[in-house]
Each structure stands twice: as C-alpha cells, then as structure tokens.
Design a protein around this motif. Structure first.
Motif, PDB file in Angstrom:
ATOM      1  N   SER A 113       0.823  -1.213   0.000  1.00 46.30           N
ATOM      2  CA  SER A 113       0.000   0.000   0.000  1.00 46.30           C
ATOM      3  C   SER A 113       0.859   1.266   0.000  1.00 46.30           C
ATOM      4  O   SER A 113       0.381   2.334  -0.359  1.00 46.30           O
ATOM      5  CB  SER A 113      -0.950   0.006   1.198  1.00 46.30           C
ATOM      6  OG  SER A 113      -0.227   0.107   2.411  1.00 46.30           O
ATOM      7  N   GLN A 114       2.108   1.127   0.369  1.00 47.36           N
ATOM      8  CA  GLN A 114       3.013   2.276   0.393  1.00 47.36           C
ATOM      9  C   GLN A 114       3.920   2.337  -0.828  1.00 47.36           C
ATOM     10  O   GLN A 114       4.587   3.333  -1.059  1.00 47.36           O
ATOM     11  CB  GLN A 114       3.861   2.234   1.659  1.00 47.36           C
ATOM     12  CG  GLN A 114       3.019   2.339   2.904  1.00 47.36           C
ATOM     13  CD  GLN A 114       3.819   2.120   4.158  1.00 47.36           C
ATOM     14  OE1 GLN A 114       5.032   2.251   4.171  1.00 47.36           O
ATOM     15  NE2 GLN A 114       3.135   1.791   5.239  1.00 47.36           N
ATOM     16  N   GLY A 115       3.948   1.277  -1.623  1.00 51.26           N
ATOM     17  CA  GLY A 115       4.821   1.225  -2.795  1.00 51.26           C
ATOM     18  C   GLY A 115       4.147   1.748  -4.043  1.00 51.26           C
ATOM     19  O   GLY A 115       2.929   1.868  -4.120  1.00 51.26           O
ATOM     20  N   ARG A 116       4.952   2.016  -5.052  1.00 50.97           N
ATOM     21  CA  ARG A 116       4.411   2.571  -6.302  1.00 50.97           C
ATOM     22  C   ARG A 116       3.639   1.540  -7.117  1.00 50.97           C
ATOM     23  O   ARG A 116       2.814   1.885  -7.940  1.00 50.97           O
ATOM     24  CB  ARG A 116       5.515   3.200  -7.126  1.00 50.97           C
ATOM     25  CG  ARG A 116       6.501   2.230  -7.711  1.00 50.97           C
ATOM     26  CD  ARG A 116       7.533   2.955  -8.577  1.00 50.97           C
ATOM     27  NE  ARG A 116       8.180   2.046  -9.467  1.00 50.97           N
ATOM     28  CZ  ARG A 116       9.280   1.365  -9.178  1.00 50.97           C
ATOM     29  NH1 ARG A 116       9.844   1.515  -8.006  1.00 50.97           N
ATOM     30  NH2 ARG A 116       9.818   0.557 -10.066  1.00 50.97           N
ATOM     31  N   ASP A 117       3.907   0.251  -6.904  1.00 52.07           N
ATOM     32  CA  ASP A 117       3.207  -0.800  -7.630  1.00 52.07           C
ATOM     33  C   ASP A 117       2.046  -1.388  -6.830  1.00 52.07           C
ATOM     34  O   ASP A 117       1.506  -2.433  -7.188  1.00 52.07           O
ATOM     35  CB  ASP A 117       4.181  -1.927  -7.993  1.00 52.07           C
ATOM     36  CG  ASP A 117       5.240  -1.479  -8.989  1.00 52.07           C
ATOM     37  OD1 ASP A 117       4.948  -0.553  -9.772  1.00 52.07           O
ATOM     38  OD2 ASP A 117       6.341  -2.054  -8.980  1.00 52.07           O
ATOM     39  N   GLY A 118       1.663  -0.721  -5.757  1.00 49.51           N
ATOM     40  CA  GLY A 118       0.623  -1.234  -4.881  1.00 49.51           C
ATOM     41  C   GLY A 118      -0.705  -1.479  -5.570  1.00 49.51           C
ATOM     42  O   GLY A 118      -1.387  -2.471  -5.298  1.00 49.51           O
ATOM     43  N   GLU A 119      -1.091  -0.587  -6.473  1.00 50.35           N
ATOM     44  CA  GLU A 119      -2.365  -0.756  -7.175  1.00 50.35           C
ATOM     45  C   GLU A 119      -2.330  -1.989  -8.072  1.00 50.35           C
ATOM     46  O   GLU A 119      -3.326  -2.714  -8.174  1.00 50.35           O
ATOM     47  CB  GLU A 119      -2.699   0.490  -7.988  1.00 50.35           C
ATOM     48  CG  GLU A 119      -3.095   1.675  -7.120  1.00 50.35           C
ATOM     49  CD  GLU A 119      -3.420   2.909  -7.941  1.00 50.35           C
ATOM     50  OE1 GLU A 119      -3.677   2.794  -9.153  1.00 50.35           O
ATOM     51  OE2 GLU A 119      -3.416   4.005  -7.349  1.00 50.35           O
ATOM     52  N   GLU A 120      -1.183  -2.247  -8.703  1.00 48.69           N
ATOM     53  CA  GLU A 120      -1.061  -3.438  -9.558  1.00 48.69           C
ATOM     54  C   GLU A 120      -1.118  -4.712  -8.721  1.00 48.69           C
ATOM     55  O   GLU A 120      -1.720  -5.698  -9.120  1.00 48.69           O
ATOM     56  CB  GLU A 120       0.244  -3.393 -10.356  1.00 48.69           C
ATOM     57  CG  GLU A 120       0.249  -2.317 -11.419  1.00 48.69           C
ATOM     58  CD  GLU A 120       1.595  -2.204 -12.099  1.00 48.69           C
ATOM     59  OE1 GLU A 120       2.567  -2.868 -11.685  1.00 48.69           O
ATOM     60  OE2 GLU A 120       1.675  -1.431 -13.068  1.00 48.69           O
ATOM     61  N   TRP A 121      -0.461  -4.702  -7.547  1.00 44.19           N
ATOM     62  CA  TRP A 121      -0.485  -5.864  -6.657  1.00 44.19           C
ATOM     63  C   TRP A 121      -1.914  -6.139  -6.191  1.00 44.19           C
ATOM     64  O   TRP A 121      -2.382  -7.268  -6.232  1.00 44.19           O
ATOM     65  CB  TRP A 121       0.436  -5.637  -5.462  1.00 44.19           C
ATOM     66  CG  TRP A 121       0.409  -6.757  -4.484  1.00 44.19           C
ATOM     67  CD1 TRP A 121       1.095  -7.940  -4.572  1.00 44.19           C
ATOM     68  CD2 TRP A 121      -0.352  -6.826  -3.279  1.00 44.19           C
ATOM     69  NE1 TRP A 121       0.806  -8.735  -3.484  1.00 44.19           N
ATOM     70  CE2 TRP A 121      -0.078  -8.079  -2.682  1.00 44.19           C
ATOM     71  CE3 TRP A 121      -1.233  -5.962  -2.644  1.00 44.19           C
ATOM     72  CZ2 TRP A 121      -0.661  -8.477  -1.477  1.00 44.19           C
ATOM     73  CZ3 TRP A 121      -1.805  -6.355  -1.460  1.00 44.19           C
ATOM     74  CH2 TRP A 121      -1.522  -7.599  -0.887  1.00 44.19           C
TER      75      TRP A 121
END
Length: 145
Positions: free
Chosen positions: A114-122
């Motif tokens: 949730s804090q990373g830039r790829d969070g939405e993809e995950w």
C-alpha cells in the motif's frame, strides 16, 4: 533480491516455495499447497506475516493454474517446473479463503504494497486471483449437483 514485481512468484519466498514443491515427492505436493493456504485462511485472529502471505499467494496461483484465467498467475521462470497432481475441489475453496483473508488488510504484504508505487497493480492482481478462484469454486460446487 527480495521482491522484484507484483505477481505471485515475483519474490524470493514464493520462488523458494516453488523449488520446495519441485524437490518434494509428487505425493506430498497437494499437502504442501494445503498447508500454505491453511496457514493464512485458518488464521483469522492475528496479523499475517509477509512470508506466509507470499507463500499462500503462490499456492493460490498454483491452485488456479488450470482454471479459466488462471494462466495469468503462473511463472515460467520462478514457478515450479514439475507437474502438480490434480487439484482437489476443496483446495480451491481454501485458496479463495486465503486470498480473501489477505484482502482484508491485516497482513505485512498489504502494509508494504500500500506504500509502494506498484501497490495498485499488486492489489488488482490479488483481486483478479480471487475472482478466478471464486468462479472455479462455484463451478466445482455446481458439478456436485
């Protein structure tokens, strides 16, 4: 290296689990998947650590491998290279429970992603995996009638 992407086998823990499946006798592989999924699905009282969550996601992806849409979650590089036995119908429901449990946010992976830039993809990958498992679970139940 740790984690290099948002897919089920894009981390060292899941890649190691795949290697463990390859090393195990064919007769033990389903129970390894079951144990990985149950460690998350059956533990509703506590925060799920990242390692257990990564292994459960990999196990859920393998459970969904022959379902419609399940090929999206497989890895030719880090997934197991040996064949898995036929997946029992009850394992699909357990995989669905494990993935659903991880979507309630009480786990280290949710905290990290949730804090990373790829969070939405995950998150989108996990939601698609739940959808594939849900469809497969319904199809399995319908075949009982």
């Amino acid at each position: 290296m740790g984690t290099w992407g948002h897919k089920p086998f894009d981390n060292d823990t899941a890649a190691d689990f795949a290697g463990d499946l390859d090393d195990a006798p064919q007769s033990e592989r389903i129970e390894m998947l079951r144990a990985a999924l149950a460690s998350v699905a059956d533990d509703v009282s506590s925060h799920v650590d990242g390692g257990r969550a990564e292994i459960a996601i990999a196990a859920a992806a393998l459970t969904a491998r022959k379902a419609e849409g399940g090929e999206e979650f497989q890895s030719e590089v880090c997934g197991p290279s040996s064949e898995l036995p036929e997946i029992p119908k009850d394992l699909v429901s357990l995989a669905l429970d494990a993935v659903s449990r991880l979507l309630v946010r009480d786990n280290d992976l949710w905290d990290d992603w949730s804090q990373g830039r790829d969070g939405e993809e995950w998150l989108a990958m996990l939601q698609r995996l739940r959808l594939v498992l849900s469809r497969e679970s319904v199809a399995s139940q319908e075949s009982l009638w």
